[in-house]
Write a protein that holds these residues in place. Structure first.
Motif, PDB file in Angstrom:
ATOM      1  N   LYS A 172       8.689 -12.190 -21.392  1.00 15.06           N
ATOM      2  CA  LYS A 172       7.728 -11.174 -20.996  1.00 15.06           C
ATOM      3  C   LYS A 172       8.369  -9.814 -21.224  1.00 15.06           C
ATOM      4  O   LYS A 172       9.583  -9.687 -21.292  1.00 15.06           O
ATOM      5  N   TYR A 216       8.486  -7.234 -19.354  1.00 12.27           N
ATOM      6  CA  TYR A 216       9.050  -6.536 -18.200  1.00 12.27           C
ATOM      7  C   TYR A 216       9.280  -7.556 -17.089  1.00 12.27           C
ATOM      8  O   TYR A 216       8.484  -8.471 -16.922  1.00 12.27           O
ATOM      9  N   MET A 270       3.961 -17.675 -15.370  1.00 13.26           N
ATOM     10  CA  MET A 270       3.799 -16.390 -16.067  1.00 13.26           C
ATOM     11  C   MET A 270       4.895 -15.396 -15.725  1.00 13.26           C
ATOM     12  O   MET A 270       5.181 -14.481 -16.478  1.00 13.26           O
ATOM     13  N   GLY A 271       5.492 -15.565 -14.532  1.00 12.77           N
ATOM     14  CA  GLY A 271       6.478 -14.585 -14.086  1.00 12.77           C
ATOM     15  C   GLY A 271       7.906 -14.947 -14.468  1.00 12.77           C
ATOM     16  O   GLY A 271       8.845 -14.313 -13.992  1.00 12.77           O
ATOM     17  N   ILE A 309      -2.755 -17.049  -9.662  1.00 12.36           N
ATOM     18  CA  ILE A 309      -2.786 -16.016 -10.706  1.00 12.36           C
ATOM     19  C   ILE A 309      -1.559 -16.102 -11.608  1.00 12.36           C
ATOM     20  O   ILE A 309      -1.572 -15.651 -12.745  1.00 12.36           O
ATOM     21  N   PHE A 310      -0.482 -16.707 -11.111  1.00 14.68           N
ATOM     22  CA  PHE A 310       0.749 -16.808 -11.903  1.00 14.68           C
ATOM     23  C   PHE A 310       0.813 -18.090 -12.730  1.00 14.68           C
ATOM     24  O   PHE A 310       1.766 -18.297 -13.477  1.00 14.68           O
ATOM     25  N   LYS A 358       1.683   0.536  -9.342  1.00 17.20           N
ATOM     26  CA  LYS A 358       2.866   1.272  -8.884  1.00 17.20           C
ATOM     27  C   LYS A 358       2.991   2.638  -9.566  1.00 17.20           C
ATOM     28  O   LYS A 358       3.678   3.518  -9.073  1.00 17.20           O
ATOM     29  N   GLU A 380      -2.433  -4.744 -21.339  1.00 16.24           N
ATOM     30  CA  GLU A 380      -1.811  -5.745 -20.467  1.00 16.24           C
ATOM     31  C   GLU A 380      -2.917  -6.351 -19.616  1.00 16.24           C
ATOM     32  O   GLU A 380      -3.659  -5.613 -18.952  1.00 16.24           O
ATOM     33  N   THR A 433      -4.848  -8.488 -16.573  1.00 16.89           N
ATOM     34  CA  THR A 433      -4.710  -8.371 -15.115  1.00 16.89           C
ATOM     35  C   THR A 433      -3.654  -9.333 -14.582  1.00 16.89           C
ATOM     36  O   THR A 433      -2.785  -8.947 -13.799  1.00 16.89           O
ATOM     37  N   ALA A 434      -3.734 -10.597 -15.015  1.00 11.92           N
ATOM     38  CA  ALA A 434      -2.762 -11.587 -14.518  1.00 11.92           C
ATOM     39  C   ALA A 434      -1.345 -11.215 -14.951  1.00 11.92           C
ATOM     40  O   ALA A 434      -0.389 -11.330 -14.187  1.00 11.92           O
ATOM     41  N   ARG A 435      -1.209 -10.734 -16.191  1.00 10.52           N
ATOM     42  CA  ARG A 435       0.108 -10.328 -16.688  1.00 10.52           C
ATOM     43  C   ARG A 435       0.635  -9.147 -15.863  1.00 10.52           C
ATOM     44  O   ARG A 435       1.816  -9.071 -15.559  1.00 10.52           O
ATOM     45  N   PHE A 446       0.021  -8.586 -12.746  1.00 10.19           N
ATOM     46  CA  PHE A 446       0.528  -9.152 -11.484  1.00 10.19           C
ATOM     47  C   PHE A 446       1.899  -9.782 -11.725  1.00 10.19           C
ATOM     48  O   PHE A 446       2.835  -9.572 -10.959  1.00 10.19           O
ATOM     49  N   ALA A 447       2.001 -10.569 -12.807  1.00 12.70           N
ATOM     50  CA  ALA A 447       3.278 -11.254 -13.090  1.00 12.70           C
ATOM     51  C   ALA A 447       4.388 -10.253 -13.399  1.00 12.70           C
ATOM     52  O   ALA A 447       5.553 -10.525 -13.159  1.00 12.70           O
ATOM     53  N   ASN A 448       4.024  -9.088 -13.944  1.00 12.80           N
ATOM     54  CA  ASN A 448       5.013  -8.063 -14.276  1.00 12.80           C
ATOM     55  C   ASN A 448       5.287  -7.116 -13.108  1.00 12.80           C
ATOM     56  O   ASN A 448       5.904  -6.063 -13.319  1.00 12.80           O
ATOM     57  N   ASP A 449       4.809  -7.482 -11.939  1.00  9.05           N
ATOM     58  CA  ASP A 449       5.048  -6.681 -10.730  1.00  9.05           C
ATOM     59  C   ASP A 449       4.524  -5.251 -10.849  1.00  9.05           C
ATOM     60  O   ASP A 449       5.091  -4.326 -10.282  1.00  9.05           O
ATOM     61  N   ARG A 450       3.445  -5.085 -11.580  1.00  8.47           N
ATOM     62  CA  ARG A 450       2.869  -3.738 -11.724  1.00  8.47           C
ATOM     63  C   ARG A 450       1.968  -3.401 -10.545  1.00  8.47           C
ATOM     64  O   ARG A 450       1.689  -2.236 -10.292  1.00  8.47           O
ATOM     65  N   VAL A 484      -0.515  -5.839  -3.711  1.00 15.64           N
ATOM     66  CA  VAL A 484      -1.739  -6.199  -2.988  1.00 15.64           C
ATOM     67  C   VAL A 484      -1.487  -5.975  -1.508  1.00 15.64           C
ATOM     68  O   VAL A 484      -0.578  -6.570  -0.938  1.00 15.64           O
ATOM     69  N   ASP A 485      -2.275  -5.128  -0.915  1.00 13.45           N
ATOM     70  CA  ASP A 485      -2.166  -4.897   0.523  1.00 13.45           C
ATOM     71  C   ASP A 485      -3.432  -5.451   1.164  1.00 13.45           C
ATOM     72  O   ASP A 485      -4.529  -4.922   0.937  1.00 13.45           O
ATOM     73  N   VAL A 513     -10.320 -10.378  -8.126  1.00 11.17           N
ATOM     74  CA  VAL A 513      -9.788 -10.555  -9.486  1.00 11.17           C
ATOM     75  C   VAL A 513     -10.771 -11.389 -10.318  1.00 11.17           C
ATOM     76  O   VAL A 513     -11.037 -11.082 -11.484  1.00 11.17           O
TER      77      VAL A 513
END
Lengths: 394, 186
Positions: A3, A5, A210-211, A375-376, B100, B113, B115-117, B119-123, B126-127, B137
């Protein structure tokens, strides 16, 4: 498949191996702590495991000030408040959690209250609410599966509102995870098997999700190799301390992997099954793992295929054509499950649990779609897909 | 068209243009479009209606770029649909989806990018209740699959759904007509 990032974070000191417990007093001192409280449950105390920890304090010039040994199987805000009061009344300055997932989550909750000088734990629920380091906090796992000793989350039930409160913060990570083979030596076979498959699933989902990232991959692969090589050895020879330690390390490594890459559909389905049918988490993981990998196989076959090496070893990997490795990896996991069923009757399907009815499949699928881990999952999952996986797992 | 879009988005995403003057208004515009699109979709699309139905009455959520970037706020109204509130939340939303950085919002909203990606990329943070966030989603994904051209939607989604041209045109058409009606009549 890389990935573009990723983030990786694990500041937990790992204190592992022979006589690891005896390092606790020194580690406490380095954090300027001298009056620890042990939090545990009746089962752990009854098994005599607290005696090992107390023994480690002999000749150390430090005493355990308080022991709370009545943590219930599901941690709750009520218990957390009760323990926090005991901590304050006894003048403690640090916490040692000795147990499994519930004890560790409860201890994380206690640490929030005593560090923030609060009374209402619900005020600290959510993401990033905590803004400063908490009291010195050590975890001594007594199962080899959850990986909670290296995760930044806690889930604690609020019995008044009937909800489960999530807590997420880097400050919830323990200062140290203490892995001592004495602490898992007496774990019964079926719990050993269930928790090992929990750790296996953490690692497999971390590697295939995915992560995934290069660092979590390294932890995941090592964890899978250790479990594959040592689980049956431990079941054959339960008092093999070296093999026990390998499983404990694998669990922690899998915990580090998944807390930095997240998990996928096995966990989405497993969380739903656990919540609806009250089945242990590790059992649910063992049950769904191959079915979800099969669901992901078409799109993720190359990545799943890489798991054949840590699962089955170099010879099997080398003689299996690249295109067949994904299927072979899944088959290897199925063989492990078959062996665990033969030895411990660990269920491999929903029907084998004897606690799920077929008309619950729709509800299970709906719940799984609302689970955050979905989602992951590398492959999209809709309601029909989830139902189809559940039907196959029946 | 596809090449032109990629070229323009590529230009905007150059490191030296991280603070490009166009990024903020682009993200603000897209958030406005998504908010209004969700409002319209929740009135006409059966799948999105079904998801919204499961949210609590009066449920409020927002999507924003931290620390003080563009934002849109939605609320479930008495009719059981989503209402676009604007860019100011009258109270703390029940769920907040927070990018972020403005640049991360730009990556997602310019479909570079998914939406799921993201989330996976920590962008995204979720509060709030995760189960509600997952429903949102799915609503976003469904809307994107209907209103975006397929070559753009496949970049935003993990899996492009099986939609016939007829379904796509009818579904997207309904949303666009309702969007226009909402814009004209409020």
């Amino acid at each position: 498949m890389t990935k573009s990032y990723y983030e990786f974070f694990c500041p937990v000191k790992i204190v592992a191996g022979n006589a690891a417990l005896e390092h606790i007093p020194h580690e406490l001192r380095t954090l300027a702590a001298a009056r620890p409280m042990i939090i545990t449950d009746k089962g752990v105390r009854g098994a005599g495991l607290i005696d090992h920890v107390l023994g480690a304090f002999a000749e150390s010039g430090m005493d355990v000030v308080e022991i709370y040994d009545d943590v219930p199987p599901d941690s709750s805000t009520t218990v957390v408040t009760q323990i926090a009061k005991l901590y304050r009344d006894s003048g403690c300055d640090s916490i040692i959690a000795v147990g499994g997932g519930s004890v560790i989550d409860t201890s994380k909750g206690v640490n929030i209250l005593v560090s923030e000088d609060g009374e209402d734990l619900t005020a600290f629920s959510g993401v990033g609410v905590l803004t400063k380091p908490l009291k010195p906090f050590f975890v001594v796992p007594t199962t080899a599966g959850t990986g909670s000793e290296v995760t930044l989350v806690a889930v604690i039930a609020d019995p008044e509102k009937g909800v489960k409160l999530p807590f997420t913060s880097y400050f919830l990570l323990p200062n140290a995870a203490v892995l001592d083979p004495r602490m898992t030596l007496t774990l019964p076979a079926h719990i050993t098997a269930m928790t090992a498959m929990d750790a296996m699933t953490h690692a497999v989902e971390a590697f295939t999700g995915m992560g995934k990232n290069p660092i979590s991959d390294a932890y995941a692969v090592s964890a899978i190799k250790k479990i594959s090589e040592n689980l049956m050895q431990v079941l054959n020879t339960p008092d093999d301390a070296d093999a026990r330690l390998e499983l404990a390390q694998a669990s922690t490594m899998a915990g580090i992997a998944f807390s930095n890459s997240m998990v996928g559909l096995v966990h989405s389905l497993g969380h739903s099954l656990g919540a609806l049918c009250h089945l242990p988490h590790g059992l649910c993981m063992n049950l769904f793992l191959p079915y979800v990998l099969e669901y992901n196989l078409a799109e993720r076959g190359d990545v799943i295929g890489e798991l054949l090496l840590p699962l089955a070893g170099a010879e099997v990997y080398a003689r299996t054509p690249a295109a067949d490795r994904g299927r072979a990896a899944i088959n290897t996991l199925r063989e492990i499950r078959d062996e665990l069923y033969r030895r411990c009757k660990l269920p491999r399907s929903l029907s084998e649990t004897g606690k799920v009815s077929r008309d619950q499949i729709q509800k299970l699928a709906e719940m799984a779609l609302d689970d955050g881990s979905i989602i992951f999952n590398p492959v999209e999952v809709d309601l029909d897909d989830a139902i189809s996986v559940l039907e196959k797992a029946w | 068209m596809k090449q032109l879009l990629q070229l323009k988005l590529g230009d905007l995403n150059l490191g030296s243009l991280n603070t490009a003057p166009l990024k903020r208004p682009y993200v603000a515009l897209m958030m406005d479009v998504i908010g209004r699109g969700l409002e319209a979709s929740s009135q006409v699309d059966a799948n999105i209606k079904r998801e919204v139905q499961k949210l609590p009455d009066g449920f409020m959520f927002d999507m924003r770029a931290l620390p003080s970037g563009p934002c849109f706020v939605m609320e479930k109204n008495a009719d059981g649909n989503l209402s676009y509130i604007g860019s100011e939340a009258p109270r703390k939303p029940d769920v907040s989806l927070k990018f972020k950085h403005l640049n991360h919002a730009f990556l997602v909203l310019s479909f570079q990018e998914g939406t799921a990606r993201a989330f996976a990329n920590d962008r995204i943070l979720v509060d709030g209740e995760i189960a509600h966030a997952m429903k949102l989603v799915r609503c976003l994904n469904r809307m994107e699959s209907l209103i975006l051209p397929k070559f753009v939607a496949v970049r935003a989604l993990k899996r492009y759904p099986q939609l016939s041209l007829k379904q796509k045109l009818a579904g997207g058409g309904k949303i666009y007509s309702r969007l226009a009606k909402n814009l004209v009549w409020g």
